[in-house]
Design an enzyme around this catalytic site. Sequence first.
Site, PDB file in Angstrom:
ATOM      1  N   ASP A 178      41.326 -71.209  30.134  1.00 44.61           N
ATOM      2  CA  ASP A 178      40.689 -70.214  31.008  1.00 44.61           C
ATOM      3  C   ASP A 178      39.433 -69.601  30.389  1.00 44.61           C
ATOM      4  O   ASP A 178      38.876 -68.653  30.938  1.00 44.61           O
ATOM      5  CB  ASP A 178      41.678 -69.071  31.294  1.00 44.61           C
ATOM      6  CG  ASP A 178      42.810 -69.544  32.165  1.00 44.61           C
ATOM      7  OD1 ASP A 178      42.636 -70.565  32.853  1.00 44.61           O
ATOM      8  OD2 ASP A 178      43.873 -68.899  32.164  1.00 44.61           O
ATOM      9  N   HIS A 205      23.272 -82.978   9.682  1.00 45.50           N
ATOM     10  CA  HIS A 205      23.783 -82.091  10.733  1.00 45.50           C
ATOM     11  C   HIS A 205      25.083 -81.410  10.307  1.00 45.50           C
ATOM     12  O   HIS A 205      26.002 -81.234  11.112  1.00 45.50           O
ATOM     13  CB  HIS A 205      23.982 -82.856  12.041  1.00 45.50           C
ATOM     14  CG  HIS A 205      22.678 -83.243  12.685  1.00 45.50           C
ATOM     15  ND1 HIS A 205      22.577 -84.188  13.682  1.00 45.50           N
ATOM     16  CD2 HIS A 205      21.419 -82.818  12.464  1.00 45.50           C
ATOM     17  CE1 HIS A 205      21.304 -84.323  14.030  1.00 45.50           C
ATOM     18  NE2 HIS A 205      20.584 -83.502  13.312  1.00 45.50           N
ATOM     19  N   ASP A 227      19.627 -73.922   7.717  1.00 47.87           N
ATOM     20  CA  ASP A 227      18.778 -74.260   8.873  1.00 47.87           C
ATOM     21  C   ASP A 227      19.308 -73.426  10.028  1.00 47.87           C
ATOM     22  O   ASP A 227      20.377 -73.721  10.576  1.00 47.87           O
ATOM     23  CB  ASP A 227      18.886 -75.768   9.153  1.00 47.87           C
ATOM     24  CG  ASP A 227      17.967 -76.219  10.287  1.00 47.87           C
ATOM     25  OD1 ASP A 227      17.470 -75.360  11.045  1.00 47.87           O
ATOM     26  OD2 ASP A 227      17.764 -77.442  10.419  1.00 47.87           O
ATOM     27  N   ASP A 268      13.319 -72.014  14.723  1.00 41.72           N
ATOM     28  CA  ASP A 268      14.003 -73.086  13.984  1.00 41.72           C
ATOM     29  C   ASP A 268      13.445 -73.113  12.564  1.00 41.72           C
ATOM     30  O   ASP A 268      12.360 -73.650  12.332  1.00 41.72           O
ATOM     31  CB  ASP A 268      13.737 -74.410  14.737  1.00 41.72           C
ATOM     32  CG  ASP A 268      14.471 -75.588  14.129  1.00 41.72           C
ATOM     33  OD1 ASP A 268      15.287 -75.377  13.218  1.00 41.72           O
ATOM     34  OD2 ASP A 268      14.214 -76.719  14.580  1.00 41.72           O
ATOM     35  N   HIS A 305      14.381 -88.718   8.161  1.00 44.15           N
ATOM     36  CA  HIS A 305      14.110 -88.177   9.498  1.00 44.15           C
ATOM     37  C   HIS A 305      12.620 -87.930   9.665  1.00 44.15           C
ATOM     38  O   HIS A 305      11.849 -88.066   8.718  1.00 44.15           O
ATOM     39  CB  HIS A 305      14.914 -86.889   9.744  1.00 44.15           C
ATOM     40  CG  HIS A 305      14.645 -85.780   8.761  1.00 44.15           C
ATOM     41  ND1 HIS A 305      13.504 -85.008   8.803  1.00 44.15           N
ATOM     42  CD2 HIS A 305      15.376 -85.302   7.719  1.00 44.15           C
ATOM     43  CE1 HIS A 305      13.552 -84.104   7.833  1.00 44.15           C
ATOM     44  NE2 HIS A 305      14.667 -84.267   7.155  1.00 44.15           N
ATOM     45  N   HIS A 351       9.416 -81.665  15.570  1.00 46.76           N
ATOM     46  CA  HIS A 351       9.620 -81.853  17.012  1.00 46.76           C
ATOM     47  C   HIS A 351       8.938 -80.697  17.729  1.00 46.76           C
ATOM     48  O   HIS A 351       8.629 -79.662  17.127  1.00 46.76           O
ATOM     49  CB  HIS A 351      11.124 -81.880  17.333  1.00 46.76           C
ATOM     50  CG  HIS A 351      11.909 -80.758  16.698  1.00 46.76           C
ATOM     51  ND1 HIS A 351      11.985 -79.501  17.239  1.00 46.76           N
ATOM     52  CD2 HIS A 351      12.607 -80.688  15.528  1.00 46.76           C
ATOM     53  CE1 HIS A 351      12.718 -78.717  16.454  1.00 46.76           C
ATOM     54  NE2 HIS A 351      13.095 -79.406  15.395  1.00 46.76           N
ATOM     55  N   HIS A 365      14.847 -78.660  20.474  1.00 49.32           N
ATOM     56  CA  HIS A 365      14.086 -79.922  20.516  1.00 49.32           C
ATOM     57  C   HIS A 365      13.450 -79.923  21.904  1.00 49.32           C
ATOM     58  O   HIS A 365      14.049 -80.393  22.865  1.00 49.32           O
ATOM     59  CB  HIS A 365      15.003 -81.134  20.315  1.00 49.32           C
ATOM     60  CG  HIS A 365      15.537 -81.212  18.910  1.00 49.32           C
ATOM     61  ND1 HIS A 365      16.381 -82.203  18.487  1.00 49.32           N
ATOM     62  CD2 HIS A 365      15.323 -80.416  17.818  1.00 49.32           C
ATOM     63  CE1 HIS A 365      16.674 -82.021  17.192  1.00 49.32           C
ATOM     64  NE2 HIS A 365      16.037 -80.934  16.782  1.00 49.32           N
ATOM     65  N   GLU A 419       9.130 -80.014   9.084  1.00 46.63           N
ATOM     66  CA  GLU A 419      10.385 -79.888   8.348  1.00 46.63           C
ATOM     67  C   GLU A 419      10.724 -81.110   7.500  1.00 46.63           C
ATOM     68  O   GLU A 419      11.753 -81.750   7.713  1.00 46.63           O
ATOM     69  CB  GLU A 419      11.526 -79.606   9.317  1.00 46.63           C
ATOM     70  CG  GLU A 419      11.596 -80.534  10.534  1.00 46.63           C
ATOM     71  CD  GLU A 419      12.789 -80.218  11.427  1.00 46.63           C
ATOM     72  OE1 GLU A 419      13.910 -80.198  10.907  1.00 46.63           O
ATOM     73  OE2 GLU A 419      12.591 -79.996  12.628  1.00 46.63           O
ATOM     74  N   TYR A 436      16.815 -85.901   0.362  1.00 41.07           N
ATOM     75  CA  TYR A 436      18.266 -85.806   0.260  1.00 41.07           C
ATOM     76  C   TYR A 436      18.768 -86.931  -0.643  1.00 41.07           C
ATOM     77  O   TYR A 436      18.571 -88.105  -0.331  1.00 41.07           O
ATOM     78  CB  TYR A 436      18.902 -85.941   1.659  1.00 41.07           C
ATOM     79  CG  TYR A 436      18.182 -85.092   2.688  1.00 41.07           C
ATOM     80  CD1 TYR A 436      18.537 -83.768   2.922  1.00 41.07           C
ATOM     81  CD2 TYR A 436      17.091 -85.622   3.420  1.00 41.07           C
ATOM     82  CE1 TYR A 436      17.852 -82.995   3.849  1.00 41.07           C
ATOM     83  CE2 TYR A 436      16.398 -84.853   4.335  1.00 41.07           C
ATOM     84  CZ  TYR A 436      16.774 -83.536   4.557  1.00 41.07           C
ATOM     85  OH  TYR A 436      16.094 -82.774   5.466  1.00 41.07           O
ATOM     86  N   ARG A 484      15.389 -79.159   2.336  1.00 43.50           N
ATOM     87  CA  ARG A 484      14.511 -79.217   3.526  1.00 43.50           C
ATOM     88  C   ARG A 484      13.817 -77.865   3.637  1.00 43.50           C
ATOM     89  O   ARG A 484      14.412 -76.823   3.307  1.00 43.50           O
ATOM     90  CB  ARG A 484      15.306 -79.533   4.794  1.00 43.50           C
ATOM     91  CG  ARG A 484      14.441 -79.565   6.053  1.00 43.50           C
ATOM     92  CD  ARG A 484      15.098 -80.228   7.274  1.00 43.50           C
ATOM     93  NE  ARG A 484      16.261 -79.519   7.764  1.00 43.50           N
ATOM     94  CZ  ARG A 484      17.505 -79.914   7.592  1.00 43.50           C
ATOM     95  NH1 ARG A 484      17.763 -81.035   6.925  1.00 43.50           N
ATOM     96  NH2 ARG A 484      18.519 -79.207   8.074  1.00 43.50           N
ATOM     97  N   GLU A 509      11.479 -75.828   6.555  1.00 48.72           N
ATOM     98  CA  GLU A 509      11.055 -75.961   7.960  1.00 48.72           C
ATOM     99  C   GLU A 509      10.400 -74.678   8.457  1.00 48.72           C
ATOM    100  O   GLU A 509      10.943 -73.584   8.280  1.00 48.72           O
ATOM    101  CB  GLU A 509      12.280 -76.272   8.830  1.00 48.72           C
ATOM    102  CG  GLU A 509      11.984 -76.312  10.326  1.00 48.72           C
ATOM    103  CD  GLU A 509      13.181 -76.760  11.156  1.00 48.72           C
ATOM    104  OE1 GLU A 509      14.333 -76.541  10.720  1.00 48.72           O
ATOM    105  OE2 GLU A 509      12.954 -77.323  12.246  1.00 48.72           O
TER     106      GLU A 509
HETATM  107  N1  GLY Z   1      17.764 -77.273  13.631  1.00 52.06           N
HETATM  108  C1  GLY Z   1      17.518 -78.465  14.289  1.00 52.06           C
HETATM  109  C2  GLY Z   1      16.345 -79.145  13.752  1.00 52.06           C
HETATM  110  O1  GLY Z   1      15.818 -78.720  12.739  1.00 52.06           O
HETATM  111  O2  GLY Z   1      15.830 -80.055  14.322  1.00 52.06           O
HETATM  112 MN    MN Z   2      16.053 -76.773  11.968  1.00 51.75          MN
HETATM  113 MN    MN Z   3      13.854 -78.517  13.615  1.00 50.28          MN
END
Ligand code: GLY
Ligand code: MN
Ligand code: MN
Length: 469
Positions: A38, A242, A259, A270, A349, A353, A360, A383, A387, A405, A407
């Site tokens: 619920d 992730h 992050d 972000d 990566h 973005h 995103h 970003e 790693y 990282r 960003e």
């Molecule tokens: N936090 C998601 C990214 O950095 O794309």
């Molecule tokens: Mn991020």
């Molecule tokens: Mn990002």
Amino acid sequence: MALRRAEFARRRKELMDLMGDNSIAIVSSSEVKIRNRDVDFPYRQDSDFYYLTGFCEPESVAVFAPGREHGEFIIFCRERDPAKETWDGYRSGPEGACKDFNANDAFPITDIDDILPGLIEGRQRVYSAMGSNAGFDRRLMEWVNVIRAQSRNGAQPPEEFVALDHLLHEMRLFKSAAEIKVMAEAAEISAAAHIRAMQHCQAGQFEYQLEAEINHHFAMNGARESAYSAIVGSGKNACTLHYIENNCELKDGDLVLIDAGCEYQYYASDITRTFPVSGKFTAPQKAIYELVLKSQLAAIASIKPGSTWNRSHEVTVEVITAGLVKLGLLTGEVEDRIKDESYKKFYMHRAGHWLGMDVHDVGDYKVEGEWRVLEAGMVMTVEPGIYIPQDCMDVAKQWRGIGVRIEDDVCVTKTGHKVLSADVPKSVKDIERLMRPNRKVKAKSASKAKARSKTKVKASAKAKTKAAS
Ligand code: GLY
Ligand code: MN
Ligand code: MN
């Protein structure tokens, strides 16, 4: 500062000008998602729907019919219902949709099957978010079939079905001055939250407790929601891109990667920062960190109108590959390592973005097969990261388990760029200086959580022994 009604009206006019006469656009609200039985997840309106209406209620459909005599902007929504509102809260009803959201006409959502075919009839082109909601696509076809069934009586069904994304997402890619102001506020709140996390970080705490510091700051500054699930990865967890379990204990000597970004007034921020739990980088951590930072600063410097979307990514690849060769993590010629993409073993990566209402965000990255040229009003993240997994046995031990990282959120301006998230320190010196004052005090909350988690471990060990006996 919330966006004004005039901003939404301007968007609707721009969309309808682009659509042209003889067409109609139909946009559905997002669905309520069940969390358990619920209990629903907190409701979040569909970004396209909100962008054009400012209307936050579920079970709604917005219709845009350029040139319609009785009004071009129509909303179907839930009717007022005192009994239901006692349980689930206020509903605008069709009257509120007109009064508070500038709809020219509004109807109960329960009447949509009777009314919408009549609005579509005689329009040649139908714009919708085709393919994103199968149930809604099916209903649209049912409404069109009602018109087709009447064609012998002279009813004119539409001839073209067009994805609304092409027009609408192109509009969303270019942020207005008002949108950039809101995004700057979102970034400001998130930046201060990252500072708070650095200041409160203590060995012995759990990753989710740093997440709590971040969320506390978001909420205390007017941003109730995160734009995405925060990543708080300490030690080798930083190498899982992730990672959102956020349930490990912070250890002296490890780095922690956070992050996290708030959603403010429907706009995302972000930000990622990586810093030492102890407040002081070790030599190998510092070497990797400074390489990532060098690549990020170079990439940000490349952002200006006329540059291309991919240029900032290329810059990060060039700087990171050269640095990895210098550190001995890659061997041979830099050019060869870029060409054979062996840098992807540690930097797998892309450098960023689009950023906007969705983290995103929407907008094409290529136009006619070519990387998009940057223009003022676009907002993007930068970003890069490195790693090195714990089990990466072909590199020296000192590097293993390091994940970094960095960003930031960057807006393209008429003359260059502006970093919206610039308030969080990112040089080694500034991070160490910010973290220094707190080092001696062991956080009380950390030991409480630790005690609880030990009780849990003991309890589950008991259960295991029982099950085995
Ligand atoms: N936090 C998601 C990214 O950095 O794309
Ligand atoms: Mn991020
Ligand atoms: Mn990002």
